[in-house]
Design a protein around this motif. Structure first.
Motif, PDB file in Angstrom:
ATOM      1  N   LEU A 185      -7.239   6.611  -3.023  1.00  0.00           N
ATOM      2  CA  LEU A 185      -5.780   6.691  -2.980  1.00  0.00           C
ATOM      3  C   LEU A 185      -5.197   6.014  -4.214  1.00  0.00           C
TER       4      LEU A 185
ATOM      5  N   GLN B 121      -2.780   7.728  -6.914  1.00  0.00           N
ATOM      6  CA  GLN B 121      -1.438   7.210  -7.233  1.00  0.00           C
ATOM      7  C   GLN B 121      -1.345   6.840  -8.710  1.00  0.00           C
TER       8      GLN B 121
ATOM      9  N   LEU C  64       1.405  -0.766  -5.465  1.00  0.00           N
ATOM     10  CA  LEU C  64       2.529  -1.220  -4.640  1.00  0.00           C
ATOM     11  C   LEU C  64       3.382  -0.097  -4.065  1.00  0.00           C
TER      12      LEU C  64
ATOM     13  N   THR D 149       4.037   3.997  -2.940  1.00  0.00           N
ATOM     14  CA  THR D 149       3.495   5.300  -2.563  1.00  0.00           C
ATOM     15  C   THR D 149       4.047   6.384  -3.466  1.00  0.00           C
TER      16      THR D 149
ATOM     17  N   ARG E 242      -4.359   0.861   3.321  1.00  0.00           N
ATOM     18  CA  ARG E 242      -3.271   0.206   2.588  1.00  0.00           C
ATOM     19  C   ARG E 242      -3.760  -1.079   1.921  1.00  0.00           C
TER      20      ARG E 242
ATOM     21  N   ASN F 171      -6.033  -0.267  -1.002  1.00  0.00           N
ATOM     22  CA  ASN F 171      -5.237   0.202  -2.135  1.00  0.00           C
ATOM     23  C   ASN F 171      -4.513  -0.954  -2.821  1.00  0.00           C
TER      24      ASN F 171
ATOM     25  N   THR G 111       2.790   1.817   8.560  1.00  0.00           N
ATOM     26  CA  THR G 111       3.315   1.675   7.204  1.00  0.00           C
ATOM     27  C   THR G 111       2.523   2.600   6.306  1.00  0.00           C
ATOM     28  N   SER G 112       3.157   3.044   5.217  1.00  0.00           N
ATOM     29  CA  SER G 112       2.489   3.999   4.348  1.00  0.00           C
ATOM     30  C   SER G 112       1.262   3.364   3.704  1.00  0.00           C
ATOM     31  N   PRO G 113       0.108   4.044   3.747  1.00  0.00           N
ATOM     32  CA  PRO G 113      -1.093   3.481   3.139  1.00  0.00           C
ATOM     33  C   PRO G 113      -0.935   3.257   1.639  1.00  0.00           C
ATOM     34  N   GLY G 114      -0.008   3.973   1.019  1.00  0.00           N
ATOM     35  CA  GLY G 114       0.131   3.864  -0.433  1.00  0.00           C
ATOM     36  C   GLY G 114       1.020   2.724  -0.884  1.00  0.00           C
ATOM     37  N   GLY G 115       1.719   2.069   0.041  1.00  0.00           N
ATOM     38  CA  GLY G 115       2.632   1.006  -0.354  1.00  0.00           C
ATOM     39  C   GLY G 115       4.072   1.384  -0.048  1.00  0.00           C
TER      40      GLY G 115
END
Lengths: 548, 353, 267
Positions: free
Chosen positions: A124, A128, A298, A300, B92, B95, C228-232
């Motif tokens: 991920l 990103q 930080l 998405t 999360r 990441n 919560t979004s896994p990406g932040g």
């Protein structure tokens, strides 16, 4: 061999004189390695030419580097992604770890993208990084172009490099759009559907182009694989080639510099590649990479798991392309209704053709602007001193108009979000932007030009009479004046050293005729240079000094 | 290559190695202010103060050390924040911490190197002379001589027949490559395909996505159903067919509908079915407002009035959404009377042929 | 944005579950006491009396707060529609989310702080429901968030996302109307909105989306709310527009600030 020795000597003499000592073991290895390579490549000539090349320092000169470095980041992260991504539209049933999509039918492309996101450690993050870097890449290319435009750095001998850079901008948008479409999620699928609709609107060949592009009827099973080939093979190869040409031309032409004491059209003042610029630029690469990494950890981007797989029936409110395609989407939104005609049974879809024509014209104007300006001025000299935007008021005003035009189209692509966030109606926002598309550039042009001229006047005032010092003095006659502090010669030089142009005097040519071309040039040069503030001259400064 | 400090003040003069070029409409004045030359070098604190120099050196090292810590942290984070299948919080954290480690590793190097170059490397500006981009006259003359020789020795302009033959061959060669692109798509004629959908007389209207057929009695006033043909899932190309056949089913008060003569029996007691594919560029038009009876496309904001046979009331679209004539079968299920009477979706050149 | 504000507001009140529980306890207590005193009367009769009492109270409340627009017998006026047959669910949604009574006429009735207590809302709903048959307040068992998550997500994308956005962040409608954000709205109100079709929202009756499917949709919305979004950071879940603004303002803005430091002469 002898060449290397000479280079070493030069460098040694330039550095602070250190006493020669017996080189250590490490140094001996480095020397051996250098000689080994030199014997086989004659690299020393290259180092001699480029090693101490001078780069001028200014923050705005780093924007192209931001673009270059984000592209490197894109290559690195993209390579990682290719090891996991499957560019296939084969239908699979998702059985990965994201619960809300379990058991849902989707393409292998979408399923593998979900696996990259949720089952590969750092997957991920790399997605990103890749996507954020792509947004930054196009944004920095855009900002870099604006810098080059507003400082006139596109003038001779750099017109061709402007065109190369422009090609890079277009390629970057192509890279971005093909990448946006790869995951085959709902958002990108609807984006492709819009492309399909636009292609179908092209007269005569549109239906067939769409059919060939998608390998049958929309959406087909071919498009993701095809875009993937473009995205990771053809387009990157073209981008790398264009970047190569861009950089070679930059080295050949040398970088522009801003006016400053000691700086002339005939020199470059700044820091040498070895070591200062290498350290700065090399460090800057890591900074840009680090900032992208920070953002990616930080924030998405493109949560495809929310959008779900592409299906022709659903759609999400707020369906928009990535920012750099926004201007095209906005133009589609701004076209007034009912623009379609039928002629002998053929359907001509003006609501697609007009936006394509407007966008095409706009970007062609951007591409050819350097040649237009060169023709108007007739100035065949080389220009290496970058203009301050205020010192080319008409160009700056044209740029402001262009930026406004682009910005209105861009805003139109988010008309629905503007409406919900500012409690307006979509219709009102659209109508406002339709008017702004026409009036905005005109207003921006007039305002920017007046601002430039006013700033030039202020510069002239300061160059002649100095700064207001804030000290009030009473003259013997009882009159109060504020004392002006005179500028140093160095400071004044920045204000007075700019190119000055006057409108063309239209004169008959050798045959005694005034050609149409000359007439047009006359009109255009009057438009460009009628309002001009001439730079301060020596005699004016002398006269001003006598007054005080 | 000279250092641009006080020693060179006032010595910079423009050098023209080549003949001066036309200045066009530029004003070349003799009365220009003279370039004052380079200002004196302003030493940095680290140039003067050895304490500050050492301080800066230490600072650079700390930054590099921070980078090392960041990189090690990233490796550690990779291991201590694994992804547990199905646990989005673990994704999360992985990441976040992996990324922060990477970022620190990169930023430390970056800021360290830049700080080094700014505070400790030689701070003098250097000067390099520019030369006109055009080559020296003798180089240019030699290049043009080479071309002349090449032409003379090959007879490129003299032997017109073979030159034109070569040009003709070069133009034709890529043409043969273009035809192989035909098989990018199957053999059928796209125009025919675009004018036909899965709907035909008697096809039941079914719910998207589960394909359960809809009874007229299910559709209460104010309802909206997202509809597919009942046989969609049996089709060989379900996505392609869905992209044309998707339909929106709504029930209005029959009194609100303005029905034209030829579409008199296309609705069933106020139940109307319209193509969901926008006639602008093909987005699904699915935002139905049950009080205003407007349909909005979320892509480019085209609006269609369902009470007036989906005519365009706002936005870039031109044509109304095509209407699907419907009725009920003996079991009370809603069925199509026929296919659409016109192609659905965005316009294309051959649309009304 | 709207979701955020909404959450704040909600946190200031008692949880609807608490109120429901209190109400239930109250009802049971009165009912129990009544039953204890009149051993002969059935539980049915007890609740019947309770309903009658609620209906009477509801009528009074309606006459005082709603009748000026909807008419004394809820028959509707020029300003507002009839409420005969809208059912208890409609009242519970409109009043329970603060949309009614409307503060001022605008493109649509918007969410506001709720004006009535749970008991008063129940009374109003009971009275309106007594005027004609309509959707009832949903059964608790569909509101538990234990439906099929994947089915709910797919149904949400097909039936809801075009107005409310795939992440439930809301979106624009025509003439200044908008579809509100739906993440964080209580399960009961989501269900009621689907069966009643408030304002311009279409009706999704049980033949269209079965109660189990509605429960699945609610399950997905609760998933969106709690995960919560896994990406932040999600940037409002608004898609490429907020991403584009972010890259220009924060990322490129930050980098430009760094270039200024980078090229400035050191002291």
């Amino acid at each position: 061999m002898t060449v290397t020795a000479t280079t070493t000597e030069t460098t040694a003499s330039e550095a602070t004189a250190e006493t020669q000592v017996e080189p250590g073991k490490g140094m001996r290895f480095v020397n051996w390695g250098a000689n080994y390579i030199e014997d086989r490549t004659s690299l020393s000539g290259f180092v001699k030419e480029l090693g101490r090349k001078i780069f001028p320092d200014h923050w705005s000169f780093m924007l192209g580097e931001v673009a270059l470095y984000s592209f490197v980041v894109i290559l690195l992260s993209g390579t990682f992604l290719t090891f996991f991504f499957q560019a296939s539209m084969t239908h699979v049933v998702y059985d990965g770890s994201y619960a809300p999509l379990k058991g849902v039918g989707m393409s292998a492309a979408m399923a593998s993208t979900l696996d990259i996101s949720f089952d590969v450690r750092g997957g991920l993050l790399m997605r990103q990084v890749h996507h954020w870097a792509a947004l930054l890449f196009v944004a920095s290319v855009g900002l870099h172009m604006l810098r080059v435009f507003f400082t006139g750095a596109f003038r001779k001998p750099r017109e061709l490099n402007w065109v190369v850079g422009f090609v890079l901008f277009v390629l970057a948008m192509g890279e971005g759009f093909t990448g946006y479409s790869l995951p085959d999620d709902l958002l990108s699928g609807n984006g492709l559907r819009i492309i399909d609709g636009m292609v179908k609107g092209i007269p005569i060949i549109g239906t067939w182009i769409s059919y060939l592009l998608f390998g049958g009827e929309f959406p087909g099973e071919a498009i993701v694989g095809r875009l993937y080939t473009l995205h990771i093979l053809l387009l990157p190869a073209l981008v790398v080639a264009a970047i190569g040409v861009h950089l070679i031309l930059m080295i050949v032409n040398k970088h522009t510099q801003f006016a400053g004491p000691g700086r002339t059209q005939g020199n470059v003042v700044g820091v040498p590649i070895m070591p200062v610029f290498a350290a700065k630029a090399g460090g800057f690469f890591f900074i840009v990479f680090g900032v992208i990494m920070l953002v990616a950890s930080l924030v998405t981007i493109n949560p495809i798991w929310n959008y779900g797989p592409y299906d022709p029936s659903p759609i999400s409110a707020g369906t928009q392309p990535d920012w750099y395609i926004g201007f095209a989407d906005g133009m589609l939104r701004l076209i007034p209704p009912h623009l379609e005609t039928e002629l002998w049974g053929f359907t001509i879809t003006w609501y697609i053709l007009i936006p394509i024509a407007v966008l095409g014209l706009f970007i062609v104007l951007v591409a050819i602007y350097p040649f237009v300006e060169a023709w108007i001025t007739g100035d065949k000299r080389e220009h290496h001193i970058a203009d301050r935007p205020r010192n080319a008021p008409t160009r700056t005003a044209i740029g402001a108009a262009g930026v406004t035009f682009y910005a209105v189209m861009w805003a139109a692509a988010s008309s629905d979000l503007i409406a919900t966030h500012f409690r307006l109606s979509v219709e009102g926002v659209t109508h406002f932007l339709q008017a702004a598309l026409i009036l905005g550039p005109i207003i921006a042009y007039l305002v920017a030009k007046r601002v430039c001229l006013a700033l030039q006047k202020k510069d002239r005032e300061i160059a002649l009479h100095g700064f207001e010092s804030g000290r009030i003095v009473r003259l013997p006659g009882g009159e109060y004046i504020e004392v002006h502090e005179r500028l140093s010669d160095y400071d004044r030089w920045r204000l007075v050293s700019y190119e000055d142009y006057a409108p063309l005097m239209v004169r008959p040519n050798a045959k005694g005729r005034i050609t149409t071309g000359t007439k047009i040039r006359g009109v255009l040069s009057r438009w460009f240079f009628e309002d001009r503030i001439a730079p301060v001259t020596r005699s004016e400064i002398e006269a001003a000094h006598h007054d005080h | 290559m000279a250092q641009a400090d006080g020693a060179e003040t006032g010595t910079a003069v423009e050098r023209h190695e080549h003949a001066p070029r036309a200045a066009g409409v530029a004003v070349v004045s003799d009365d220009r202010v003279q370039n004052p030359g380079f200002p004196p070098y302003r030493p940095r604190v680290s140039d003067i103060d050895p304490v500050k120099e050492r301080q800066n050196e230490r600072r650079v090292f700390w930054l590099f050390l921070a980078s090392m810590i960041g990189s090690v942290f990233a490796v550690v984070a990779y291991i201590v924040f694994p992804i547990h299948e199905g646990d989005m919080d673990s994704v999360r954290l992985n990441n976040l911490f992996l990324g922060l480690g990477f970022a620190l590793g990169l930023l430390g190097i970056g800021f360290g190197a830049v700080h080094w170059s700014k505070s400790l490397m030689d701070g003098h500006d250097l000067v390099e002379q520019r030369h006109e981009t055009r080559g020296k006259p003798e180089t240019v003359a030699r290049a043009s001589e080479i071309f002349t020789l090449g032409n003379k020795e090959s007879g490129f302009t003299r032997r017109k027949l073979i030159r034109n033959g070569l040009l003709g061959a070069l133009v034709l060669a890529p043409l043969s490559a273009i035809v192989i692109f035909r098989d990018f798509a199957p053999a059928e004629d796209p125009v025919k395909l675009l004018k036909h959908t899965l709907w035909e007389k008697g096809t039941r209207l079914a719910r998207d996505p589960n394909g359960i057929p809809i009874k007229a009695s299910d559709v209460t006033i104010g309802s909206v159903f997202h509809v597919i043909p009942e046989n969609l899932h049996e089709s060989d190309h379900p996505l392609e067919e869905k992209a044309k056949a998707a339909v929106l089913l709504m029930r209005l008060d029959p009194a609100d509908l303005h029905v034209s003569e030829e579409r008199k029996d296309w609705n069933f007691r106020g139940i109307v079915a319209y193509s969901k594919i926008c006639t602008h560029v093909g987005c699904p038009v699915a935002l139905y407002e049950q009080q205003t009876h407007h349909l909005l496309c979320p892509c480019h904001q085209s609006q269609f009035d369902i009470t007036r046979e989906a005519e365009v009331i706002f936005g870039p679209a031109k044509r109304p959404l095509p209407q699907l004539p419907i009725t009920v079968d003996e079991e009370g299920y809603l069925v199509a009377q026929s296919d659409f009477h016109e192609p659905v979706g965005p316009s294309f050149w051959e649309r009304s042929l | 944005m709207a979701t955020f504000a909404h959450r704040n507001r909600r946190s200031g009140r008692r949880s609807p579950l608490t109120s429901a529980a209190l109400l239930l306890i109250g009802l049971l207590a009165t009912g129990g006491a009544y039953a204890a005193f009149t051993a002969t009367s059935s539980a049915d009769a007890a609740s019947q009396t309770q309903v009658t009492k609620l209906t009477e109270e509801g009528e009074k409340l309606f006459a005082a707060n709603c009748a000026s627009c909807h008419g004394l017998q809820a028959e509707g006026t020029e300003d507002a529609p009839t409420l005969i047959g809208v059912g208890a669910a409609s009242v519970d949604f409109q009043v329970g989310t603060g949309r009614m009574p409307m503060a001022a006429s605008g493109p649509q009735a918007e969410q506001k702080p709720v004006q009535f207590t749970e008991e008063q809302i129940a009374a109003l709903a009971t009275w309106v429901a007594s005027l004609g048959p309509g959707p009832a307040i949903p059964d608790e068992r569909y509101l538990q968030g234990d439906g099929d998550l994947a089915v709910g997500a797919e149904l949400f994308r097909i039936n809801c996302a075009m107005c409310h956005n795939v992440a439930g962040a809301g979106g624009a409608l025509t003439q200044g109307k908008f579809a509100p954000g739906v993440v964080g709205v209580s399960a009961k109100h989501v269900y009621e909105a689907m069966i009643t079709g408030p304002q311009n929202m279409p009706v999704f009756n049980d033949a269209n989306i079965s109660p189990e499917d509605k429960s699945a949709i609610i399950t997905y919305l609760q998933y969106l709310e709690t995960s919560t979004s896994p990406g932040g950071l999600e940037l409002g879940s608004l898609g490429p527009v907020s991403e584009g603004l972010f890259i220009w303002i924060f990322a490129l803005g930050g980098i430009v600030a760094i270039t200024v430091w980078l090229t400035a002469k050191s002291n």
